[in-house]
Design a protein around this motif. Structure first.
Motif, PDB file in Angstrom:
ATOM      1  N   THR A  21       0.548  -0.972   0.000  1.00  0.00           N
ATOM      2  CA  THR A  21       0.032   0.091  -0.082  1.00  0.00           C
ATOM      3  C   THR A  21       0.748   1.652  -0.162  1.00  0.00           C
ATOM      4  O   THR A  21       1.453   1.634   0.241  1.00  0.00           O
ATOM      5  CB  THR A  21      -0.361   0.083   1.077  1.00  0.00           C
ATOM      6  OG1 THR A  21      -1.846  -0.964   1.453  1.00  0.00           O
ATOM      7  CG2 THR A  21      -1.701   0.988   1.309  1.00  0.00           C
ATOM      8  N   THR A  22       0.860   2.316  -1.022  1.00  0.00           N
ATOM      9  CA  THR A  22       1.713   3.718  -0.623  1.00  0.00           C
ATOM     10  C   THR A  22       0.605   4.820  -0.294  1.00  0.00           C
ATOM     11  O   THR A  22      -0.233   4.657  -0.037  1.00  0.00           O
ATOM     12  CB  THR A  22       1.628   4.102  -2.612  1.00  0.00           C
ATOM     13  OG1 THR A  22       0.254   4.416  -3.145  1.00  0.00           O
ATOM     14  CG2 THR A  22       2.508   2.565  -3.647  1.00  0.00           C
ATOM     15  N   THR A  23       1.348   5.226   0.286  1.00  0.00           N
ATOM     16  CA  THR A  23       0.356   6.872   0.750  1.00  0.00           C
ATOM     17  C   THR A  23      -0.603   7.042  -0.705  1.00  0.00           C
ATOM     18  O   THR A  23      -1.238   8.397   0.004  1.00  0.00           O
ATOM     19  CB  THR A  23       1.442   7.401   0.819  1.00  0.00           C
ATOM     20  OG1 THR A  23       2.478   7.723   0.443  1.00  0.00           O
ATOM     21  CG2 THR A  23       2.531   7.219   1.970  1.00  0.00           C
ATOM     22  N   GLU A  24      -0.537   6.866  -1.721  1.00  0.00           N
ATOM     23  CA  GLU A  24      -1.841   7.690  -3.098  1.00  0.00           C
ATOM     24  C   GLU A  24      -2.693   6.824  -2.486  1.00  0.00           C
ATOM     25  O   GLU A  24      -2.576   5.357  -2.386  1.00  0.00           O
ATOM     26  CB  GLU A  24      -0.620   7.577  -4.160  1.00  0.00           C
ATOM     27  CG  GLU A  24      -1.296   8.241  -5.056  1.00  0.00           C
ATOM     28  CD  GLU A  24      -0.855   7.922  -6.315  1.00  0.00           C
ATOM     29  OE1 GLU A  24      -1.465   7.802  -6.962  1.00  0.00           O
ATOM     30  OE2 GLU A  24      -0.094   7.465  -5.885  1.00  0.00           O
ATOM     31  N   ASN A  25      -3.845   7.648  -2.267  1.00  0.00           N
ATOM     32  CA  ASN A  25      -5.042   6.447  -2.349  1.00  0.00           C
ATOM     33  C   ASN A  25      -5.864   7.098  -3.394  1.00  0.00           C
ATOM     34  O   ASN A  25      -6.481   8.234  -3.518  1.00  0.00           O
ATOM     35  CB  ASN A  25      -5.534   6.992  -0.786  1.00  0.00           C
ATOM     36  CG  ASN A  25      -7.033   6.551  -0.580  1.00  0.00           C
ATOM     37  OD1 ASN A  25      -7.354   5.924  -1.336  1.00  0.00           O
ATOM     38  ND2 ASN A  25      -8.031   6.789   0.863  1.00  0.00           N
ATOM     39  N   ASN A  26      -5.740   6.153  -4.235  1.00  0.00           N
ATOM     40  CA  ASN A  26      -7.130   6.667  -5.334  1.00  0.00           C
ATOM     41  C   ASN A  26      -8.284   5.829  -5.326  1.00  0.00           C
ATOM     42  O   ASN A  26      -9.169   6.511  -6.027  1.00  0.00           O
ATOM     43  CB  ASN A  26      -6.779   5.471  -6.067  1.00  0.00           C
ATOM     44  CG  ASN A  26      -5.251   5.515  -6.729  1.00  0.00           C
ATOM     45  OD1 ASN A  26      -4.771   6.294  -7.896  1.00  0.00           O
ATOM     46  ND2 ASN A  26      -4.123   4.460  -6.487  1.00  0.00           N
ATOM     47  N   ARG A  28     -10.428   7.732  -2.231  1.00  0.00           N
ATOM     48  CA  ARG A  28     -10.844   8.630  -0.991  1.00  0.00           C
ATOM     49  C   ARG A  28     -11.679   9.161  -0.954  1.00  0.00           C
ATOM     50  O   ARG A  28     -12.931   8.617   0.236  1.00  0.00           O
ATOM     51  CB  ARG A  28      -9.320  10.155  -1.278  1.00  0.00           C
ATOM     52  CG  ARG A  28      -9.818  10.994   0.063  1.00  0.00           C
ATOM     53  CD  ARG A  28      -8.819  11.729   0.146  1.00  0.00           C
ATOM     54  NE  ARG A  28      -7.900  11.407   0.579  1.00  0.00           N
ATOM     55  CZ  ARG A  28      -6.536  11.038   0.234  1.00  0.00           C
ATOM     56  NH1 ARG A  28      -5.851  12.093  -1.184  1.00  0.00           N
ATOM     57  NH2 ARG A  28      -5.246  10.558   1.160  1.00  0.00           N
ATOM     58  N   LYS A  61      -7.198   1.535  -0.411  1.00  0.00           N
ATOM     59  CA  LYS A  61      -6.208   2.362   0.035  1.00  0.00           C
ATOM     60  C   LYS A  61      -5.260   1.268  -0.888  1.00  0.00           C
ATOM     61  O   LYS A  61      -3.980   2.023  -0.641  1.00  0.00           O
ATOM     62  CB  LYS A  61      -6.116   2.441   1.074  1.00  0.00           C
ATOM     63  CG  LYS A  61      -6.506   3.970   1.661  1.00  0.00           C
ATOM     64  CD  LYS A  61      -6.679   3.988   3.373  1.00  0.00           C
ATOM     65  CE  LYS A  61      -7.235   4.722   4.632  1.00  0.00           C
ATOM     66  NZ  LYS A  61      -7.302   4.812   5.261  1.00  0.00           N
ATOM     67  N   PRO A  64      -3.733   0.335  -6.249  1.00  0.00           N
ATOM     68  CA  PRO A  64      -2.919   1.003  -7.602  1.00  0.00           C
ATOM     69  C   PRO A  64      -4.204   1.497  -8.543  1.00  0.00           C
ATOM     70  O   PRO A  64      -4.126   2.435  -9.355  1.00  0.00           O
ATOM     71  CB  PRO A  64      -2.689   0.258  -8.559  1.00  0.00           C
ATOM     72  CG  PRO A  64      -3.116  -1.508  -8.025  1.00  0.00           C
ATOM     73  CD  PRO A  64      -3.455  -1.571  -6.890  1.00  0.00           C
ATOM     74  N   TRP A  65      -5.947   1.096  -9.104  1.00  0.00           N
ATOM     75  CA  TRP A  65      -6.260   1.608  -9.133  1.00  0.00           C
ATOM     76  C   TRP A  65      -7.801   2.672  -9.068  1.00  0.00           C
ATOM     77  O   TRP A  65      -8.282   2.013  -7.821  1.00  0.00           O
ATOM     78  CB  TRP A  65      -7.188   0.931 -10.448  1.00  0.00           C
ATOM     79  CG  TRP A  65      -7.298  -0.499  -9.571  1.00  0.00           C
ATOM     80  CD1 TRP A  65      -6.586  -0.966  -9.458  1.00  0.00           C
ATOM     81  CD2 TRP A  65      -8.237  -1.175  -9.511  1.00  0.00           C
ATOM     82  NE1 TRP A  65      -7.244  -3.178  -9.574  1.00  0.00           N
ATOM     83  CE2 TRP A  65      -8.515  -2.097  -9.107  1.00  0.00           C
ATOM     84  CE3 TRP A  65      -9.440  -0.444  -9.128  1.00  0.00           C
ATOM     85  CZ2 TRP A  65      -9.566  -3.508  -8.344  1.00  0.00           C
ATOM     86  CZ3 TRP A  65     -11.185  -1.184  -9.312  1.00  0.00           C
ATOM     87  CH2 TRP A  65     -10.469  -2.670  -8.142  1.00  0.00           C
ATOM     88  N   LYS A 200       4.413   8.864   5.281  1.00  0.00           N
ATOM     89  CA  LYS A 200       3.555   9.663   5.009  1.00  0.00           C
ATOM     90  C   LYS A 200       3.813  11.094   5.323  1.00  0.00           C
ATOM     91  O   LYS A 200       5.154  11.683   5.957  1.00  0.00           O
ATOM     92  CB  LYS A 200       2.369   9.788   6.276  1.00  0.00           C
ATOM     93  CG  LYS A 200       1.719   8.637   6.518  1.00  0.00           C
ATOM     94  CD  LYS A 200       0.588   8.881   6.710  1.00  0.00           C
ATOM     95  CE  LYS A 200      -0.294   9.796   7.438  1.00  0.00           C
ATOM     96  NZ  LYS A 200      -0.936  10.021   8.659  1.00  0.00           N
ATOM     97  N   ASP A 201       3.524  12.350   4.514  1.00  0.00           N
ATOM     98  CA  ASP A 201       4.030  14.114   4.356  1.00  0.00           C
ATOM     99  C   ASP A 201       3.471  15.180   5.838  1.00  0.00           C
ATOM    100  O   ASP A 201       4.440  15.525   5.873  1.00  0.00           O
ATOM    101  CB  ASP A 201       3.392  14.603   2.778  1.00  0.00           C
ATOM    102  CG  ASP A 201       4.301  14.270   1.898  1.00  0.00           C
ATOM    103  OD1 ASP A 201       4.435  13.652   2.232  1.00  0.00           O
ATOM    104  OD2 ASP A 201       3.293  13.771   0.624  1.00  0.00           O
TER     105      ASP A 201
END
Ligand code: ATP
Ligand code: MN
Ligand code: MN
Length: 359
Positions: A21-26, A28, A61, A64-65, A200-201
Motif C-alpha cells: 500500500t502506498t501513501t497515494e489513495n485512489n 478517497r 487504499k 493502484p486503481w 506520510k507527508d
C-alpha cells in the motif's frame, strides 16, 4: 471432468500486512465516507461494524486503481453488502445519504468536536454531551467540569495541535531530541517511527523510539530527556508512563495494542527558525513558534525490533500482522516479542545485529 480453475491472478489478501500500500489513495471518495461511518459506530460502541468499515477502507487504499463500478470489487476481500451499498450510492449520486445524515447529526458532530481535543476520549465526550454541552466555550464555562492536566493542555494548544505536522517540522523536532539525547549519552539510539516512517507527508504527531545500547539504562534516558527539554523551555506538556515491562510475565494472551515500555506523550514548542522552509502555516498572531505533539517510547534495546514493528503502524497493518501471525503461523506477536504458540516457552529474540538500526 471439470478443468481445475486457474489460480486467481492479482488476488488481494484479506490481511493488510500482505497488501502493498502506498501513501497515494485512489479511492478517497469511498474511504472518507467509510471513516465517517466507522467513527459513528465507534461512538455508538458497535465495534464489529466499525472494524468492518475500517477494513474495507484499508483494502480500497491498497488498490493502484480507482473503483469506477461496484462490479469491479467482486474479487476484493472484506467488502460486505453494507459497504458495497454505500459505494454504489457514491458512484451513482456522488455522495452517500447515510454519511450525510451522520455528518449533520448533532450528537455525532459534538462527539467529534470534543474528541478532537488532546486527552478527551469518547467516554468523556459522551459525558459532556449528556450534560447538554455542545461547544468548547460551554464546556469551559460549565461549573463542576474538572479538566485533567492533559485536557487543559489540549484546550490551551488546540489550534496548534489540530494543525497537521509537516515533514520539515517532524525533522526539526527530531534534531532537537537528537541533540538533547546526545548530550545525555553517546550510546543513544533515536529512530523516527509512526506515520512519518511510513512516508506520510503530514501527521497528527511525531513518534520516536528512544533507547540506549546499555540494557536497563533506557528508562532514565526518557526522564533525562524530559528534564533537558524542560530546562530549554521547550516542554509545554509531558505525561510520563514508567515501564511495566516484565519479560517473565510474557506472553500476555489478551489482545493488547498497548505495550509495557516506558513512554511519554509530549507537547513541544517548536521555533519556526528551526524548520526548513518555515512553519507549516503562518500563525496569524505574530507567533513564530507552534506546539507539536510528540510521542517517545523507550524499550530495552533487545526489544527494539518489536517496538519498531509495533509503532510504525498503520493500526490496521499492526492488527492484521498479529492476526496473520496467530491464524496463519500459529504464533503470537505483540510489541514485545514473537512467540511460537506450539512452544511458548522459547520465544524468538532477534540477534542484536538484526534489531539495531543502521547508523
Ligand atoms: P498520525 O500521522 O495520525 O500520527 P500514526 O500512524 O503515526 O498516524 P499514531 O497514533 O501516532 O498514528 O500511532 C503510531 C503507531 O504507534 C500505531 O501503529 C499504534 O498502534 C502505535 N501506538 C500508539 N500509541 C501506542 C501505545 N500507547 N502503545 C502501543 N502502541 C501505540
Ligand atoms: Mn503518529
Ligand atoms: Mn503517536
Amino acid at each position: 471432468p471439470e478443468a481445475p480453475k486457474a489460480a486467481p491472478v492479482n488476488t488481494v489478501s484479506q490481511y493488510a500486512c500482505q497488501r502493498r500500500t502506498t501513501t497515494e489513495n485512489n479511492n478517497r471518495i469511498f474511504t472518507d465516507a467509510f471513516e465517517v461511518l466507522a467513527e459513528n459506530y465507534e461512538f455508538n460502541d458497535i465495534e464489529g461494524r466499525c472494524l468492518a468499515f475500517r477494513r474495507a477502507a484499508s483494502v480500497l487504499k491498497s488498490l493502484p486503481w480507482a473503483v469506477r463500478c461496484v462490479g469491479a470489487t467482486q474479487d476484493l476481500p472484506c467488502l460486505g453488502e453494507h459497504t458495497k451499498a454505500v459505494m454504489k450510492e457514491i458512484l451513482q449520486y456522488g455522495r452517500s445519504f447515510e454519511v450525510e445524515k451522520i455528518l449533520s447529526d448533532e450528537r455525532c458532530q459534538t462527539l467529534k468536536l470534543f474528541t478532537s481535543v488532546f486527552g478527551v476520549g469518547p467516554k468523556t465526550a459522551e459525558k459532556w454531551y449528556r450534560r447538554g454541552l455542545r461547544s468548547f466555550s460551554e464546556v469551559l464555562a460549565q461549573p463542576g467540569i474538572h479538566l485533567n492536566r492533559m485536557q487543559q493542555s489540549g484546550f490551551l494548544h488546540y489550534g496548534d495541535i489540530s494543525r497537521a505536522v509537516s515533514k520539515a517540522e517532524a525533522r526539526a523536532v527530531g534534531n532537537i531530541i537528537d541533540e538533547a539525547v546526545h548530550v545525555i549519552t553517546p550510546n543513544a539510539i533515536l529512530a523516527l517511527t509512526g506515520g512519518f516512517r511510513r512516508g506520510k507527508d503530514f501527521g497528527h504527531d511525531v513518534d520516536f523510539i528512544l533507547t540506549t545500547t546499555e540494557l536497563g539504562k533506557e528508562e532514565n534516558l526518557l526522564i533525562s530527556i524530559i528534564e533537558s527539554l524542560k530546562k530549554q523551555g521547550l516542554l509545554l506538556f509531558s505525561d510520563y508512563q514508567a515501564s511495566t515491562f516484565d519479560i517473565s510475565k510474557l506472553p500476555s494472551h489478551r489482545f493488547e495494542a498497548m505495550d509495557h515500555f516506558a513512554k511519554c506523550f509530549l507537547i513541544l514548542r517548536l521555533e519556526g527558525s528551526l524548520v526548513e522552509g518555515g512553519l507549516q502555516r503562518a500563525q496569524g498572531d505574530g507567533r513564530e513558534w507552534r506546539a507539536v505533539r510528540v510521542d517517545l517510547v523507550s524499550p530495552p534495546v533487545d526489544r527494539y525490533a518489536y517496538t519498531m514493528l509495533g509503532w510504525t503502524g498503520s493500526r490496521m497493518f499492526e492488527r492484521d500482522l498479529r492476526r496473520f501471525a496467530r491464524l496463519e503461523r500459529q504464533m503470537l506477536l505483540d510489541n514485545h516479542a514473537l512467540y511460537d504458540k506450539t512452544k511458548v516457552e522459547d520465544f524468538i529474540i532477534p540477534r542484536q545485529t538484526d534489531s539495531l538500526p543502521r547508523q
